[in-house]
Enzyme design. Structure first.
Site, PDB file in Angstrom:
ATOM      1  N   GLY A   1      -6.171  -0.270   1.325  1.00 21.99           N
ATOM      2  CA  GLY A   1      -7.160   0.792   1.420  1.00 21.99           C
ATOM      3  C   GLY A   1      -7.041   1.759   0.260  1.00 21.99           C
ATOM      4  O   GLY A   1      -5.974   1.907  -0.343  1.00 21.99           O
TER       5      GLY A   1
ATOM      6  N   GLY B   1       0.787  -1.224   0.000  1.00 22.61           N
ATOM      7  CA  GLY B   1       0.000   0.000   0.000  1.00 22.61           C
ATOM      8  C   GLY B   1       0.817   1.271   0.000  1.00 22.61           C
ATOM      9  O   GLY B   1       1.628   1.507  -0.895  1.00 22.61           O
TER      10      GLY B   1
ATOM     11  N   LYS C   1       3.349 -10.706  -3.583  1.00 19.95           N
ATOM     12  CA  LYS C   1       4.192  -9.612  -3.106  1.00 19.95           C
ATOM     13  C   LYS C   1       5.603 -10.101  -2.808  1.00 19.95           C
ATOM     14  O   LYS C   1       6.592  -9.402  -3.074  1.00 19.95           O
ATOM     15  CB  LYS C   1       3.559  -8.972  -1.869  1.00 19.95           C
TER      16      LYS C   1
END
Length: 430
Positions: A306, A136, A207
């Site tokens: 988010g 993020g 990731k």
């Protein structure tokens, strides 16, 4: 002096992240222009449902024809936040072919086809940036790719999925079971209706592949990453961890072998000492611990998912790519010169916590210890509890290979005195 002609941006996807990208581009337009040296203009937004009202985005910019948008020829940067493999892969390569640089948040695609995408970018002499694909808002890819370019990274150890960290943190702090903690995460919006990608480690594995490739200058694909989910972690495992002064986290671990000739990448639950910085990462936050020769130990911490946090990383890449467009240059591409061997999980060496259900009678401990010795696995500590003819035996090993431990467990299962293997968990961070 600022250029007056704007740089044109095409946005592919306008969901949680894409809508935040569009909002920030609009509300921070003057600041972005000052930082870049030219205005940036949202020239088109490709979506699946054009009838949906999107606040702040003129309807005339909305299209369902993503291919036509990236083929326009006047687009400077394509921002891809639709996710998945197709049509994202085709749209990105088409964007390169028609003169655009690309900013992506697509971890799954980059983990699977990163080499091909980098090759396409290089052939077109365009940028491919993807800070938002991992962790993020946390600046991680750029520090690994640029700030640590003169150093030798040996290990990357991190919590890179906020959903699983929230669940495990809830289990640790409240004593809740897995399903109860998952239900809470779902109710609060941290877990998807289908949480498989998170709880089974697929998200973290993608990731890990990206991080390992950058850290070790070696191509690491998703298929190279060992993956183990956290759905089998129990309250009893947390009780055992607390007895050892540990907690449990789902970790992504990328390591260079001691001889420097190979690397490994893996995702699995692990006990980690409470004294380790990662042990204090709570809720849905992410943190990544980097160990290198010259800089030593570095930790990157922050919100790992988010809309707004991820959009922050996308906009950071957008600024960098736009600056490159203005100066007629490109940023760092793929660095895979080391081409180290990517070894399998069987070669990984770590400590283990094994919980056995055994008969409560004399000689059991001696039998178990003999099996460990025969397979070359050294025991660090043993704890035994017994009642009414049944007992539990908890063994913590010194460092051993995964292959050696596997042979040990197979032999233990054949002992008449061993009723079953309750759990096996790796111990990391020491």
């Amino acid at each position: 002096m600022m250029r007056t002609r704007p740089l044109k941006v095409a946005l592919l996807g306008c969901g949680v992240v894409g809508s935040e990208v569009a909002r920030i581009m609009t509300t921070h337009a003057d600041d972005l222009a000052a930082r870049i040296g030219a205005p940036v203009e949202l020239a088109g937004v490709a979506v699946r449902r054009p009838s949906k009202v999107r606040e702040g985005i003129p309807q005339e910019l909305v299209t369902t024809d993503a291919t036509a948008l990236v083929k326009r020829g006047d687009i400077d940067v394509v921002v891809e936040v639709i996710g998945g493999i197709e049509p994202a892969r085709s749209l990105i390569t088409t964007a390169f072919e028609h003169g655009a640089s690309v900013v992506s948040a697509n971890k799954a695609l980059l983990a699977q086809d990163g080499a091909a995408l980098h090759a396409a970018a290089q052939k077109a002499d365009k940028d491919l940036y993807y800070e938002a694909a991992v962790a993020g808002a946390i600046p991680l890819i750029r520090p690994l790719r640029e700030s640590l370019a003169g150093d030798k990274v040996n290990r990357v150890l991190g919590i890179v999925n906020g959903t699983t960290n929230f669940i495990l943190d809830a289990m640790d702090s409240t004593g809740a079971g897995y399903q109860e903690a998952l239900d809470e995460a779902t109710a609060l919006g941290y877990a998807e209706a289908d949480p498989t990608a998170d709880v089974e480690g697929f998200d973290a594995a993608a990731k890990a592949a990206i991080l390992a490739g950058i850290a070790f200058h070696t191509r690491v694909r998703l298929d190279d990453v060992y993956r183990e989910g956290m759905t089998e972690v129990t309250a009893a495992d947390f009780a055992s961890a607390k007895n050892m002064g540990c907690t449990i986290k789902l970790l992504a671990i990328c390591e260079r072998a001691e001889d420097g000739q190979s690397v490994t990448a893996r995702v699995h639950p692990a006990m980690i000492p409470l004294t380790h910085p990662l042990a204090s990462v709570r809720g849905a936050y992410n943190a990544v611990f980097v160990e290198s020769d010259a800089s030593g130990q570095l930790m990157f911490y922050g919100p790992g998912a988010g809309g707004a946090p991820t959009a922050s990383a996308v906009l950071g890449d957008l600024v960098a790519v736009c600056r490159n467009r203005l100066s007629g240059t490109t940023g760092p591409g793929e660095s895979a010169y080391a081409a180290l061997r990517v070894s399998g999980m069987g070669e990984v060496v770590t400590r283990y916590h094994i919980s056995l259900d055994v008969a409560d009678k004399p000689g059991v401990l001696a039998q178990v210890a003999t099996v460990f010795a025969e397979h070359g696995v050294s025991i660090d500590t043993v704890r035994q509890q017994g009642k009414d003819g049944e007992a539990s035996l908890v063994v913590v090993t010194h460092r051993a290979s995964d292959a050696a431990l596997g042979g040990t467990v197979e032999a233990l299962r054949k002992l008449d005195t061993v009723r079953g293997v309750a759990s096996i968990m790796r111990v990391e961070g020491e």
